[in-house]
Design a protein around this motif. Structure first.
Motif, PDB file in Angstrom:
ATOM      1  N   ILE A   6      32.818 -30.126 -16.764  1.00  0.00           N
ATOM      2  CA  ILE A   6      33.625 -28.935 -16.471  1.00  0.00           C
ATOM      3  C   ILE A   6      34.616 -28.667 -17.605  1.00  0.00           C
ATOM      4  O   ILE A   6      34.778 -27.528 -18.057  1.00  0.00           O
ATOM      5  N   ALA A   7      35.267 -29.720 -18.084  1.00  0.00           N
ATOM      6  CA  ALA A   7      36.240 -29.579 -19.178  1.00  0.00           C
ATOM      7  C   ALA A   7      35.569 -29.089 -20.450  1.00  0.00           C
ATOM      8  O   ALA A   7      36.096 -28.218 -21.158  1.00  0.00           O
ATOM      9  N   ALA A   8      34.381 -29.626 -20.761  1.00  0.00           N
ATOM     10  CA  ALA A   8      33.654 -29.220 -21.973  1.00  0.00           C
ATOM     11  C   ALA A   8      33.278 -27.748 -21.915  1.00  0.00           C
ATOM     12  O   ALA A   8      33.389 -27.020 -22.915  1.00  0.00           O
ATOM     13  N   VAL A   9      32.839 -27.294 -20.732  1.00  0.00           N
ATOM     14  CA  VAL A   9      32.454 -25.882 -20.559  1.00  0.00           C
ATOM     15  C   VAL A   9      33.682 -24.978 -20.681  1.00  0.00           C
ATOM     16  O   VAL A   9      33.626 -23.925 -21.334  1.00  0.00           O
ATOM     17  N   GLY A 319      29.267 -30.386 -29.794  1.00  0.00           N
ATOM     18  CA  GLY A 319      28.978 -31.795 -29.542  1.00  0.00           C
ATOM     19  C   GLY A 319      29.461 -32.231 -28.168  1.00  0.00           C
ATOM     20  O   GLY A 319      28.839 -33.080 -27.514  1.00  0.00           O
ATOM     21  N   GLY A 320      30.574 -31.647 -27.706  1.00  0.00           N
ATOM     22  CA  GLY A 320      31.074 -31.942 -26.372  1.00  0.00           C
ATOM     23  C   GLY A 320      30.088 -31.520 -25.296  1.00  0.00           C
ATOM     24  O   GLY A 320      29.854 -32.238 -24.320  1.00  0.00           O
ATOM     25  N   LEU A 321      29.469 -30.351 -25.477  1.00  0.00           N
ATOM     26  CA  LEU A 321      28.455 -29.876 -24.521  1.00  0.00           C
ATOM     27  C   LEU A 321      27.210 -30.760 -24.565  1.00  0.00           C
ATOM     28  O   LEU A 321      26.552 -30.977 -23.539  1.00  0.00           O
ATOM     29  N   GLU A 322      26.903 -31.246 -25.758  1.00  0.00           N
ATOM     30  CA  GLU A 322      25.716 -32.082 -25.913  1.00  0.00           C
ATOM     31  C   GLU A 322      25.922 -33.463 -25.291  1.00  0.00           C
ATOM     32  O   GLU A 322      25.061 -33.964 -24.557  1.00  0.00           O
ATOM     33  N   GLU A 325      25.746 -33.525 -21.599  1.00  0.00           N
ATOM     34  CA  GLU A 325      24.423 -33.119 -21.102  1.00  0.00           C
ATOM     35  C   GLU A 325      24.392 -31.721 -20.485  1.00  0.00           C
ATOM     36  O   GLU A 325      23.482 -31.386 -19.727  1.00  0.00           O
ATOM     37  N   ILE A 326      25.375 -30.889 -20.824  1.00  0.00           N
ATOM     38  CA  ILE A 326      25.382 -29.494 -20.357  1.00  0.00           C
ATOM     39  C   ILE A 326      24.213 -28.726 -20.972  1.00  0.00           C
ATOM     40  O   ILE A 326      23.517 -27.948 -20.298  1.00  0.00           O
TER      41      ILE A 326
END
Length: 452
Positions: A6-9, A319-322, A325-326
């Motif tokens: 959630i934070a990454a998104v 990279g945060g989304l990756e 696993e988003i």
């Protein structure tokens, strides 16, 4: 993991919104969001030091495969793509040297002389030249010099420069799709997925070449009446600068031409030589600075460090989304919608890429989509290369639809406005939006025919 996702998104969406709003310089936006990703997502929520190192990815610079890939294991494709950043920096140094020597103005004036300064011939010739130059040089640089020379010639030859500038912008974006070094999204795709210059040229290059024919015909019929109107003012051809007058320093001009040709040769043959684009970019920059002598510090000052920092922050946020696993989840969703059909995947990827790139920067969009198409290829068993060429055409061409879709659009319209030729959204989109839809549709059909 859910809290980290959630934070990454949230960080990613906030970054995109701030880039679109353009209230804060974009390098500060991506660096700030990148720092938030490292501290909040990786540090506080995931408590995973390895995720930080995987994303920052500095260690790849110290591997043999980063500089010489033949016979070596491929470098990591996750996290900050240092190959892209180093290559772009090297090209920036070379282009600044070429500009300083008068190369671009000389080329424009030479072409104008060849077509005998006839406006309609200039119009057609400059479209083709814009596309060809953008295959090897950043489209922003191409438009900066083409627009400036177009305005100069328009004043001397008494014609309206707006149609030419609009067509040059579109062709620069299209030409950039033809090669790996033509547009930043392609550089990111090529370095991330290990495609070569020739891979792009024989795939997106063929598509772009066919589309260019339709684009030239389209803009000719859209604007031919504006060039057919005879000006009542006489044209003084003796006042037009000769190509030779554009050359500032003949020694520097000759050297910059040699370096430019050497760069093209290294890029075309890098699959055979094993030299990576990071190595080529470094060599180009070092040689250019060495031969520049006392001018070297001035060239270094003109490098667009803001864009390079923008890339660093961007790659960290993606990279945060990756790492959370988003992107894998998005790939699985596209796979479910398409039900394993490559044709449906091509339709989804090219139109989403094209529409999104018309309104948001195509660089972060391309960087975000690369892990998605990788996951699609792995989970759905479809060719990764087909999705890569689809993504390249969608992001590169889609940005042409609006004045804010690509950096070249912003630069070209700004140069025109500063010289008294304001180009509003209506004027711009009326000419370029239909051309964009046409090219995306033609690209999709060609991809169907060749790969599906």
């Amino acid at each position: 993991m859910l809290a980290a996702q959630i934070a990454a998104v949230i960080i990613f969406i906030a970054m995109f919104l701030m880039i679109v709003m353009d209230k804060i310089e974009r390098q500060y936006v991506t660096l700030g969001c990148g720092a938030a990703t490292i501290v909040v997502v990786f540090g506080i929520l995931m408590r995973d030091v390895s995720a930080i190192w995987n994303t920052i990815n500095v260690r790849q610079i110290f591997t043999v495969a980063f500089w010489y890939s033949a016979g070596s294991a491929e470098e990591s494709t996750s996290g900050v793509n240092w190959s892209t950043i180093i290559f772009i920096a090297g090209m920036m140094v070379m282009v600044e040297s070429m500009a300083k020597a008068g190369f671009f103005r000389w080329l424009c004036m030479l072409l104008a002389k060849v077509v005998k300064y006839k406006p309609i011939r200039l119009f057609l010739a400059f479209m083709v030249m814009s596309a060809l130059l953008a295959m090897f040089i950043d489209s922003i640089t191409v438009i900066l010099f083409l627009a400036a020379v177009t305005l100069e010639l328009a004043k001397l030859l008494k014609f309206n420069p707006v149609p030419m500038i609009l067509s040059e912008i579109f062709c620069a974006n299209l030409g950039g799709s033809a090669t790996m070094c033509g547009d930043p999204p392609n550089i990111i795709i090529g370095t991330s997925l290990h495609y070569t210059f020739m891979d792009f040229l024989t795939n997106t290059g063929v598509i772009a070449g066919i589309c260019l024919i339709f684009v030239v015909i389209y803009f000719y019929f859209v604007f031919r009446k504006e060039f057919a109107v005879d000006s009542s003012e006489p044209v003084d051809y003796s006042s037009i600068p000769t190509p030779g007058e554009a050359i500032v320093n003949r020694r520097d001009f000759a050297i910059s031409c040699v370096i430019f040709i050497a760069a093209i040769v290294m890029l075309v043959t890098h699959a055979q030589t094993g030299l990576t684009v990071a190595f080529i970019g470094t060599v180009i920059a070092v040689v250019t600075l060495l031969v520049s002598g006392k001018s070297a510090p001035g060239l270094l000052k003109k490098v667009d460090y803001k864009t390079l920092l923008f890339f660093v922050g961007l790659f960290i946020v993606v990279g945060g989304l990756e790492e959370t696993e988003i992107l894998l989840a998005i790939a699985n969703l596209i796979g479910q919608i398409s039900q394993g059909s490559l044709i449906l995947m091509v339709v989804i990827v090219i139109w989403i890429s094209g529409i999104a790139s018309a309104f948001v920067d195509n660089i972060p969009f391309a960087a975000t989509m690369i892990p998605i198409i990788q996951s699609l290829a792995e989970t759905q068993g479809v060719p990764l290369s087909t999705l890569a060429w689809t993504l390249a055409m969608g992001t590169d061409v889609g940005g042409s639809a609006t004045p804010i879709g690509a950096s070249a659009n912003v630069v070209g319209t700004s140069v025109a406005a500063k010289n008294g030729y304001a180009i509003g959204w209506g004027r711009y989109c009326k000419a370029s939006a239909p051309a964009t839809v046409m090219v995306v549709a033609i690209s999709m059909i060609l991809i169907f025919v060749r790969y599906c």
